[in-house]
Design a protein around this motif. Structure first.
Motif, PDB file in Angstrom:
ATOM      1  N   ARG A  83     -37.759  -3.465  -2.463  1.00  0.00           N
ATOM      2  CA  ARG A  83     -37.260  -3.108  -1.125  1.00  0.00           C
ATOM      3  C   ARG A  83     -37.962  -1.852  -0.608  1.00  0.00           C
ATOM      4  N   SER A  84     -38.137  -0.883  -1.515  1.00  0.00           N
ATOM      5  CA  SER A  84     -38.759   0.371  -1.123  1.00  0.00           C
ATOM      6  C   SER A  84     -40.238   0.159  -0.757  1.00  0.00           C
ATOM      7  N   LEU A  86     -41.593  -2.584   0.271  1.00  0.00           N
ATOM      8  CA  LEU A  86     -41.667  -3.350   1.531  1.00  0.00           C
ATOM      9  C   LEU A  86     -41.502  -2.407   2.724  1.00  0.00           C
ATOM     10  N   LYS A  87     -40.603  -1.450   2.559  1.00  0.00           N
ATOM     11  CA  LYS A  87     -40.397  -0.477   3.640  1.00  0.00           C
ATOM     12  C   LYS A  87     -41.678   0.337   3.876  1.00  0.00           C
ATOM     13  N   GLY A  90     -44.278  -1.710   5.507  1.00  0.00           N
ATOM     14  CA  GLY A  90     -43.955  -1.856   6.932  1.00  0.00           C
ATOM     15  C   GLY A  90     -44.375  -0.628   7.725  1.00  0.00           C
TER      16      GLY A  90
END
Lengths: 160, 106
Positions: A83-84, A86-87, A90
């Motif tokens: 998740r981190s 991916l952030k 992004g």
């Protein structure tokens, strides 16, 4: 044309001749400066593209390992790292988008990658580990490839 | 009305259903999103500040909102505003879930 007129033209040209050479120097300097700035900008953009590609490869590896592993605290840490990352990916893509005035945009490829890795039963108590041959893993590989393609193709089309 | 996920819900939202953890998409939808939509007209969701989102969380919160059928889709599209300056793809993805679910349910 009278003799006095010719002589005044010659004197006018001889007066502005030094200015012409100065103008050439200034124009040359401006061209070199613009080219240098463009080269530096391109280098900076390439560094972000490379970092985004590297991060997506790490995500590919983490995603594959997450999905083939049974639930455990180690796998929960992997999920948090995914998740981190991916952030961060992004954010890097957003910086590229702004720095290139929208010429490099890979939002669709990023959404596809996020959905492939973290869709379905990601982070779920019901999740089952998949086999190495599961199509989900090829889908992750394909999404990473598409992101690389989008980034490198768009980078290559930037003015040199 | 504004919901800042990172400060009002969790910096680590994760999971689809309540059984997946305390900060799941289902819990965000039922305990934050739906009450806010019932209370106010415009609801602004701020995604920035959290440590990343998984698609399972996003799909359950926003695709699930359409599946619940409590609000017409065009009403949701008009009233929901998504702020995601760090990563604008989050807002695009969420809008996609609302649209997809509307198509599926029509």
């Amino acid at each position: 044309m009278t003799e006095s007129c010719v002589s005044s033209s010659v004197s006018w040209i001889s007066n502005i001749a030094p200015l012409g050479s100065w103008a050439l120097v200034i124009v040359g300097w401006a061209v070199v400066r613009r080219d240098n700035n463009r080269r530096e900008e391109r280098k900076e953009i390439k560094a972000i593209v490379d970092s985004a590609i590297e991060r997506s490869e790490r995500l590919q590896d983490l995603g594959r390992r997450y999905h083939v592993s049974p639930s455990s605290s180690e796998n929960e840490q992997r999920a948090a790292q995914i998740r981190s990352d991916l952030k961060r990916l992004g954010t890097e893509l957003q910086i590229l988008h702004v720095a290139t005035a929208g010429k490099i945009s890979a939002s669709k490829a990023l959404i596809e990658l996020r959905q492939r890795i973290t869709g379905g039963s990601f982070d779920s108590a019901e999740r089952q580990a998949v086999l190495d041959s599961d199509p989900l893993l090829s889908d992750i590989d394909d999404a990473v490839f598409e992101l690389h393609r989008a980034l490198t193709q768009k980078f290559a089309s930037l003015p040199r | 009305m504004t919901i800042r996920i990172a400060s009002e819900f969790s910096r680590v939202p994760a999971g689809r259903m309540r059984t997946d953890g305390p900060f799941s998409g289902e819990r965000f939808r039922d305990d934050f999103l739906i009450p806010a939509l019932k209370r106010g007209d415009q609801v602004r969701i701020v995604f920035d500040g959290a440590r990343g989102y998984g698609s399972s969380f996003l799909e359950e919160a926003f695709g699930g909102l359409v599946r619940q059928g409590l609000f017409p889709v065009n009403d949701l599209e008009r009233r929901l505003e998504f702020i995601s300056e760090d990563d604008p793809s989050i807002a695009l993805e969420v809008k996609g879930y609302i649209k997809n679910e509307a198509v599926r349910s029509s």
